[in-house]
Design an enzyme around this catalytic site. Structure first.
Site, PDB file in Angstrom:
ATOM      1  CG  HIS A 106      -1.694   1.381   1.279  1.00 31.15           C
ATOM      2  ND1 HIS A 106      -2.131   1.803   0.372  1.00 31.15           N
ATOM      3  CD2 HIS A 106      -2.404   1.671   2.350  1.00 31.15           C
ATOM      4  CE1 HIS A 106      -2.997   2.882   0.589  1.00 31.15           C
ATOM      5  NE2 HIS A 106      -3.206   2.767   2.075  1.00 31.15           N
ATOM      6  N   GLY A 128      -7.846   8.132   5.651  1.00 31.37           N
ATOM      7  CA  GLY A 128      -7.617   8.881   7.058  1.00 31.37           C
ATOM      8  C   GLY A 128      -8.182   9.967   7.263  1.00 31.37           C
TER       9      GLY A 128
END
Length: 401
Positions: A357, A389
């Site tokens: 990732h 996030g």
């Protein structure tokens, strides 16, 4: 004055192999140089296109500082040898940066402001730390309980999702094992070959054979994702300890890998496809981004996927392939169960737990995987989706043409 939206076609899509951070094959490769290399490779897939026809490059990067700072998009365009007329813009939406870059570039074409655009992402987690070099939260984040989730680490948010959606440790480990098994099978079957651009890498290591320990270097062609592990097993995953919360269920084995990588897609209008004799691989259908509470950020696709489907005028059962970024097995399973996603359609070649990732590049990497996968398997609609996030979800829809 209203405008008729133009269709947007993907005429090239490629990515680097994903390297493991911080000691993988790409650890010494600058992310701007890596992106420039992938840009050149994307243009090589469209040899009839004059690079001067490209108006702009929109590139995602989740930590745009250090070796990937200073507007890495424009720097990579110049390093790739494109004409000075090709502009560049770096965008940051954390893990959805690469997908957001594609959406922004596509929208320029859809409204008629451009005909040819580059879009993608780049990220070196070997060279720029997870939180950047000098993270600084506003004191207001810690002053009020309603904001404290902003400061939670990603692993802690995964623990909260696992508890709230009742995702067991056993299920998380089984999901992680499946990710590795699918990725290994895909590598063995050559399913990543069309999308991967080999990267020349110079590796340095001490020469132990002569007893001197002096550094030697060797050039290799890096062409295979480093993340998938043949030695992964249920037993090995079960022995790992939780790393984010005492008594928790989220481990290094059922979380995504820190990684390095880059990807680029070349987007064109119907007019550009005709004028430059380009071959469309897929059509960009649309993208949606929605927010959720920061402390359960991993559930973000739960709200983004329905929004993207509504925008596209499609139902979930019409989507043949879903690239759901595996930030954590806990959030992946929670999203899949909450929305009723078909496990056979989700990450058929494995996901970030096995493949890695590289944050701001992942959306573009997964889009490249999807575009080539739809063509190879003759499927019609696909989706790239991920949690983001601070509490967001993103989802983009693509159609094979």
């Amino acid at each position: 004055m209203s405008r008729t939206l133009q269709d947007v076609y993907i005429v090239a899509a490629t990515r680097s192999p994903v390297g493991k951070a911080p000691r993988g094959a790409l650890r010494t490769v600058r992310p701007d140089d890596l992106l420039a290399h992938v840009i050149r490779a994307a243009l090589a897939q469209a040899p009839t296109l004059d690079p001067a026809a490209i108006q702009d490059a929109v590139i995602g990067c989740a930590r745009p500082e250090g070796s990937q700072g200073l507007n890495v998009a424009r720097l990579a365009v110049l390093l790739a040898g494109l004409p000075d007329t090709v502009a560049g813009m770096t965008v940051n939406r954390f893990c959805a940066s690469g997908l957001s870059a594609i959406a922004l570039a596509a929208d320029r074409i859809r409204v008629g402001e451009a005909d040819v655009m580059l879009a993608g992402g780049t990220e070196s987690m070997s060279q720029v730390p997870m939180m950047g070099y000098a993270p600084s939260f506003s004191p207001s984040v810690f002053a009020e309980d309603e904001n404290i989730g902003i400061a939670y680490g990603m692993g802690l948010t995964a623990e909260r999702v696992a508890r709230q959606w009742k995702v067991s440790r056993e299920d998380q480990d089984a999901f992680a094992l499946r990710s590795h098994q699918r990725a290994l099978d895909a590598q063995k079957n050559g399913e990543f070959d069309d999308e991967i651009t080999s990267v020349p890498v110079t590796l340095r290591a001490p020469d132990l054979s002569m007893g001197t320990g002096l550094p030697v270097q060797a050039g290799i062609a890096f062409s295979r994702d480093e993340g998938p592990r043949e030695d992964t097993s249920s037993e090995a995953l079960g022995r790992l300890k939780p790393v984010f919360a005492a008594g928790g269920s989220v481990t290094a084995g059922n979380s995504s890998q820190t990684s390095d990588g880059a990807a680029v897609l070349l987007l064109a209008s119907e007019r550009a496809v005709r004028d430059h004799s380009l071959t469309p691989l897929a059509r960009y259908v649309g993208c949606a981004v929605r927010g959720v509470a920061p402390d359960i950020m991993g559930i973000g696709p739960r709200v983004a996927i329905p929004a993207a489907l509504a925008q596209a005028g499609l139902s979930l059962n019409q989507i043949d392939w879903i690239e759901l970024n595996e930030a954590f097995a806990a959030q992946s399973l929670a999203v899949m169960r909450d929305l009723g996603l078909d496990p056979d359609k989700v990450n058929p070649l494995g996901g970030a737990i096995a493949l890695g990732h590289p944050l701001g590049a992942t959306g573009a990497i997964r889009a490249a995987t999807l575009v080539h996968g739809l063509r190879r398997r003759q499927l019609k609609y696909g989706m790239v989706t991920m949690c983001v996030g601070t509490g967001m979800g993103a989802a983009g829809v693509f159609e094979r043409v």
